[in-house]
Structures are given as C-alpha cells and as structure tokens.
Design a protein around this motif. Structure first.
Motif, PDB file in Angstrom:
ATOM      1  N   ILE A 160       0.843  -1.205   0.000  1.00  0.00           N
ATOM      2  CA  ILE A 160       0.000   0.000   0.000  1.00  0.00           C
ATOM      3  C   ILE A 160       0.878   1.254   0.000  1.00  0.00           C
ATOM      4  O   ILE A 160       0.635   2.204  -0.728  1.00  0.00           O
ATOM      5  CB  ILE A 160      -0.900   0.052   1.258  1.00  0.00           C
ATOM      6  CG1 ILE A 160      -2.119  -0.815   1.068  1.00  0.00           C
ATOM      7  CG2 ILE A 160      -1.323   1.450   1.553  1.00  0.00           C
ATOM      8  CD1 ILE A 160      -3.325  -0.288   1.803  1.00  0.00           C
ATOM      9  N   MET A 161       1.927   1.245   0.829  1.00  0.00           N
ATOM     10  CA  MET A 161       2.785   2.436   0.878  1.00  0.00           C
ATOM     11  C   MET A 161       3.470   2.649  -0.466  1.00  0.00           C
ATOM     12  O   MET A 161       3.644   3.779  -0.903  1.00  0.00           O
ATOM     13  CB  MET A 161       3.799   2.313   2.018  1.00  0.00           C
ATOM     14  CG  MET A 161       3.150   2.516   3.387  1.00  0.00           C
ATOM     15  SD  MET A 161       4.346   2.648   4.719  1.00  0.00           S
ATOM     16  CE  MET A 161       4.741   0.930   5.009  1.00  0.00           C
ATOM     17  N   LYS A 162       3.834   1.553  -1.132  1.00  0.00           N
ATOM     18  CA  LYS A 162       4.479   1.706  -2.445  1.00  0.00           C
ATOM     19  C   LYS A 162       3.491   2.232  -3.487  1.00  0.00           C
ATOM     20  O   LYS A 162       3.898   2.817  -4.486  1.00  0.00           O
ATOM     21  CB  LYS A 162       5.110   0.392  -2.878  1.00  0.00           C
ATOM     22  CG  LYS A 162       6.392   0.142  -2.086  1.00  0.00           C
ATOM     23  CD  LYS A 162       7.171  -1.045  -2.574  1.00  0.00           C
ATOM     24  CE  LYS A 162       8.438  -1.213  -1.734  1.00  0.00           C
ATOM     25  NZ  LYS A 162       8.693  -2.624  -1.401  1.00  0.00           N
ATOM     26  N   ALA A 163       2.189   2.005  -3.242  1.00  0.00           N
ATOM     27  CA  ALA A 163       1.180   2.571  -4.139  1.00  0.00           C
ATOM     28  C   ALA A 163       0.985   4.071  -3.867  1.00  0.00           C
ATOM     29  O   ALA A 163       0.364   4.772  -4.650  1.00  0.00           O
ATOM     30  CB  ALA A 163      -0.147   1.832  -3.977  1.00  0.00           C
ATOM     31  N   GLN A 164       1.500   4.530  -2.737  1.00  0.00           N
ATOM     32  CA  GLN A 164       1.357   5.940  -2.346  1.00  0.00           C
ATOM     33  C   GLN A 164       2.752   6.542  -2.124  1.00  0.00           C
ATOM     34  O   GLN A 164       3.080   6.944  -1.008  1.00  0.00           O
ATOM     35  CB  GLN A 164       0.603   6.045  -1.006  1.00  0.00           C
ATOM     36  CG  GLN A 164      -0.718   5.317  -0.960  1.00  0.00           C
ATOM     37  CD  GLN A 164      -1.772   6.080  -1.727  1.00  0.00           C
ATOM     38  OE1 GLN A 164      -2.073   7.223  -1.417  1.00  0.00           O
ATOM     39  NE2 GLN A 164      -2.313   5.469  -2.769  1.00  0.00           N
ATOM     40  N   PRO A 165       3.558   6.590  -3.179  1.00  0.00           N
ATOM     41  CA  PRO A 165       4.968   6.973  -2.975  1.00  0.00           C
ATOM     42  C   PRO A 165       5.143   8.358  -2.328  1.00  0.00           C
ATOM     43  O   PRO A 165       6.186   8.617  -1.733  1.00  0.00           O
ATOM     44  CB  PRO A 165       5.579   6.925  -4.379  1.00  0.00           C
ATOM     45  CG  PRO A 165       4.447   6.819  -5.327  1.00  0.00           C
ATOM     46  CD  PRO A 165       3.262   6.279  -4.587  1.00  0.00           C
ATOM     47  N   GLN A 166       4.098   9.187  -2.419  1.00  0.00           N
ATOM     48  CA  GLN A 166       4.237  10.512  -1.782  1.00  0.00           C
ATOM     49  C   GLN A 166       4.402  10.406  -0.270  1.00  0.00           C
ATOM     50  O   GLN A 166       4.877  11.339   0.372  1.00  0.00           O
ATOM     51  CB  GLN A 166       3.047  11.423  -2.154  1.00  0.00           C
ATOM     52  CG  GLN A 166       1.719  11.101  -1.467  1.00  0.00           C
ATOM     53  CD  GLN A 166       0.944   9.988  -2.162  1.00  0.00           C
ATOM     54  OE1 GLN A 166       1.488   9.229  -2.967  1.00  0.00           O
ATOM     55  NE2 GLN A 166      -0.353   9.870  -1.856  1.00  0.00           N
ATOM     56  N   HIS A 167       3.995   9.256   0.311  1.00  0.00           N
ATOM     57  CA  HIS A 167       4.177   9.073   1.758  1.00  0.00           C
ATOM     58  C   HIS A 167       5.568   8.546   2.099  1.00  0.00           C
ATOM     59  O   HIS A 167       5.874   8.277   3.248  1.00  0.00           O
ATOM     60  CB  HIS A 167       3.141   8.084   2.315  1.00  0.00           C
ATOM     61  CG  HIS A 167       1.735   8.589   2.217  1.00  0.00           C
ATOM     62  ND1 HIS A 167       1.413   9.924   2.159  1.00  0.00           N
ATOM     63  CD2 HIS A 167       0.556   7.919   2.145  1.00  0.00           C
ATOM     64  CE1 HIS A 167       0.100  10.062   2.061  1.00  0.00           C
ATOM     65  NE2 HIS A 167      -0.443   8.871   2.042  1.00  0.00           N
ATOM     66  N   LEU A 168       6.387   8.330   1.071  1.00  0.00           N
ATOM     67  CA  LEU A 168       7.693   7.717   1.336  1.00  0.00           C
ATOM     68  C   LEU A 168       8.867   8.556   0.862  1.00  0.00           C
ATOM     69  O   LEU A 168       9.992   8.315   1.269  1.00  0.00           O
ATOM     70  CB  LEU A 168       7.786   6.350   0.634  1.00  0.00           C
ATOM     71  CG  LEU A 168       6.843   5.248   1.123  1.00  0.00           C
ATOM     72  CD1 LEU A 168       6.953   4.039   0.204  1.00  0.00           C
ATOM     73  CD2 LEU A 168       7.181   4.849   2.555  1.00  0.00           C
ATOM     74  N   ASN A 169       8.599   9.506  -0.053  1.00  0.00           N
ATOM     75  CA  ASN A 169       9.781  10.074  -0.698  1.00  0.00           C
ATOM     76  C   ASN A 169      10.059  11.550  -0.424  1.00  0.00           C
ATOM     77  O   ASN A 169      10.852  12.139  -1.127  1.00  0.00           O
ATOM     78  CB  ASN A 169       9.742   9.805  -2.213  1.00  0.00           C
ATOM     79  CG  ASN A 169       8.470  10.365  -2.832  1.00  0.00           C
ATOM     80  OD1 ASN A 169       7.804  11.199  -2.224  1.00  0.00           O
ATOM     81  ND2 ASN A 169       8.128   9.913  -4.031  1.00  0.00           N
TER      82      ASN A 169
END
Ligand SMILES: [Fe+2]
Ligand SMILES: [Fe+2]
Length: 358
Positions: free
Chosen positions: A221-230
């Motif tokens: 899920i987090m990889k589907a929402q890269p804005q939460h990771l980068n």
C-alpha cells in the motif's frame, strides 16, 4: 511481594473475567482513521502486487492451524507465582494487540466495501486472521482460569485517531515487529524444547507468517502511495515511528524480563535481535532506518528503563500525590531528553539500498 509458591490473584470484573490492564503510554493502542481519505486512495500504481497479496489472503494458509490439541488438555497449575503472573500479562497484552488489529481492519473492511473493494477485501481477510489470533490467546488465558471480555474492551478503550499515512507506518511496523517477535521465540524454543513450558509457542511459526503477509500488504500500500515515502516529511515520520515502536517494546520487555527468562531468553538480547531485524526489514520500504548500532542507542534506552523503574517505585509509595508529582517531573524530563537525543541520531539512508536491490 509476590510469593513465588502461590497462585497470584488478578482483579476481575466478573468471576473469571480479568479487569483489563490499565491503559498507559506503553499498552497496546486502539486506532481509528479517516475512512473517507482511505476510500479515495488510488492504489493503481501498485495494484498488481496488491492483487497478488489478496490472492494469498484468500488461500488462507492457516485455516486449519489454530486448533487446540491434546497438549493443552492438562492443568497448568504447575506454572505458579511470578511466572504465572508474567505469563498471564503476556497473554493479555498479546490478545489485546491482536484484537486491536482485528477491530481496525474489520472497520476498514466495512467502510471501504463499496468504494475500494480490493482494499476492503484485504482488510476483511486480515481481520479474519487477527480474530483467530486474539481468540486463540483468549482461549489460552482460560487455561489460567481467566479471560478478557473483548466486547467490554471494544467499548471501554480510548481510540487514537491517525491519518491514513500514519496508520500505514504504525501498522506496517507492528505487523513486522510482531513477525520477528513470534519467529524469534519459536526458533529459540525449537533449539531448547525444554524451555517450552506451554504449548502455544508451537503455533508461532505459521502464525507469524500471517503477520508477515499483513506487513507485506502495508508495504505494498505504501508503495502505491509513494508521496508518503519520498519527501523529507516521510523521513522524519518514519524515524519517529521506528523509534516509538522500538522504545515501547524495549521498555515493556525489559520491565518483564522474568517472562522471557521463564522461556530461557534474555529479554535484552531478544529485543536487540528483534529491533535489528525489524529495522533491517523496514529499510525495504521506509526511506530511512535507525542507526541501532550507534553506541548511544541502547545506553539511552537503558536510561529510560531506569527512570521508569524509579517512576514505578514513586507511584507505589505512600507519599502524597503532590510530592509524587514533584519527584516524577525530573524523570519525565529525563525520558523526554533521552528520546529526543535518540531521535536526532543520524539515520541510515535506505533508498540507495532499495535501488541496488531492484
Ligand atoms: Fe495477528
Ligand atoms: Fe497481523
């Protein structure tokens, strides 16, 4: 003092139903979130991986795993005194944590049903797993003539609101740390069967695979929402969640070293191993990990352990509330300082390693 030869007594709300442990900053939390925002989330950037995970959830590998066999059919009165006390606390804590996962996933499954069917089904199937885990632990409590009233817990506990991205960071870590905790106990007891004083630990190997899959779901899920990771915020928040999860576990476990000792484990070594492994795992998705080998890392956590011991001693004293408060303040300040210093230890960049792995 606990008489080591006698059965400890526990506070009960009804006969056989244990009064839930008092809520503190260190007890398992119950969560709620912004369901609208979650429903609007676009998962298409990583849909294939999410569908593959859903397929795994549907297979339901542990459908027949959680069945109590004849090994449970005996009296557990041989587990007495302090060991019994810490055992019951361990079962209660684990049951509460599993149940809190069940409630959150169940609610997410329900609220996303029409708006985001893939996620809704994943959450429903994860809530199925957590219900089994919590139920199995609650049944284990009944071997010690106690149980938890989960309906009462649902109504009486406070719920912490987290925005979806914080739910992802927090639940991802709690699933992965859960995996490492269960598998480490399982592997140790595989090597030292004489320390397996109760049969539940035999179930941990398949059980922890559920937690691992749940963690992989949040990873996807987090990889589907890269804005939460980068971005820089993600880095700061990931550090914050890593530290809070590690510190909470460490403070809890060192305080309960007797439980780990009853299984032949050294609580500190056990925690250091679990932290090392979880930190390493988190580096596959989080942009940063903590420098857990930094010379100050465990020294500062140990300082917090000492402060907490003093805090417990103060709370249990018969001094007036005012005097207690005055004595507690410098210890709170010291804990805050240690955690702040820990937070500012330079983290390790995980993005480069992720790039190499790809
Ligand atoms: Fe679980
Ligand atoms: Fe889980």
């Amino acid at each position: 003092m606990v008489d080591s030869l006698k059965k400890p007594t526990f506070e009960e709300i009804r006969p056989g139903v244990k009064t839930p442990a008092k809520e503190t900053i260190l007890t398992p939390r119950f969560y709620t979130t912004d369901f609208e925002e979650m429903a609007k989330m676009d998962i298409s950037p990583n849909e294939d991986e999410l569908l593959a995970i859903l397929e795994e959830f549907r297979i339901d590998y542990n459908r027949h795993h959680f069945v109590r066999d004849e090994q449970f059919d005996k009296s557990w009165d041989n587990i007495q005194g302090e060991t019994r006390q810490v055992f019951v606390e361990f079962l209660e804590r684990s049951c509460t944590a599993e149940f809190s996962g069940f409630l959150l996933y169940k609610e997410l499954g329900r609220r996303l049903k029409d708006k985001s069917p893939v996620l809704a089904e994943c959450f429903n199937l994860m809530s199925r797993d957590e219900a089994r885990h919590a139920g199995f632990l609650n049944k284990a409590l009944s071997d010690f003539n106690l149980s938890l009233d989960l309906g009462f817990l649902t109504k009486s506990r406070k719920y912490t609101f987290f925005k979806p991205k914080f739910i992802f960071y927090a639940t991802y870590l709690s699933e992965k740390i859960g995996y490492w905790r269960y598998i480490t106990i399982y592997r140790h007891l595989e090597q030292h069967p004489e320390d397996r004083i109760y049969p539940i630990f035999r179930f941990f190997e398949n059980w922890c695979q559920d937690e691992n899959r749940h963690g992989d779901f949040f990873d996807a899920i987090m990889k589907a929402q890269p804005q939460h990771l980068n971005d820089w915020r993600a880095k700061l928040w990931c550090r914050f969640f890593l530290l809070s999860v590690f510190a909470t576990m460490y403070l809890n476990d060192i305080q309960r070293s007797k439980f780990y000792a009853s299984l032949g484990l050294d609580a500190r070594e056990y925690d250091i191993h679990v932290i090392e492994k979880t930190n390493e795992t988190a580096g596959r998705v989080f942009p940063v990990t903590l420098d857990v080998n930094h010379p100050e890392f465990y020294d500062r956590l140990d300082a917090c352990v000492k402060n907490n011991e003093k805090l417990t001693e103060i709370v249990n004293s018969d001094r007036s509330k005012f005097v207690q408060l005055l004595q507690k303040l410098p210890l709170y300040a010291s804990n805050a300082w240690q955690l702040l210093k820990l937070y500012f230890i330079k983290p390790l960049d995980a993005v480069e390693a992720q790039g190499q792995a790809r």
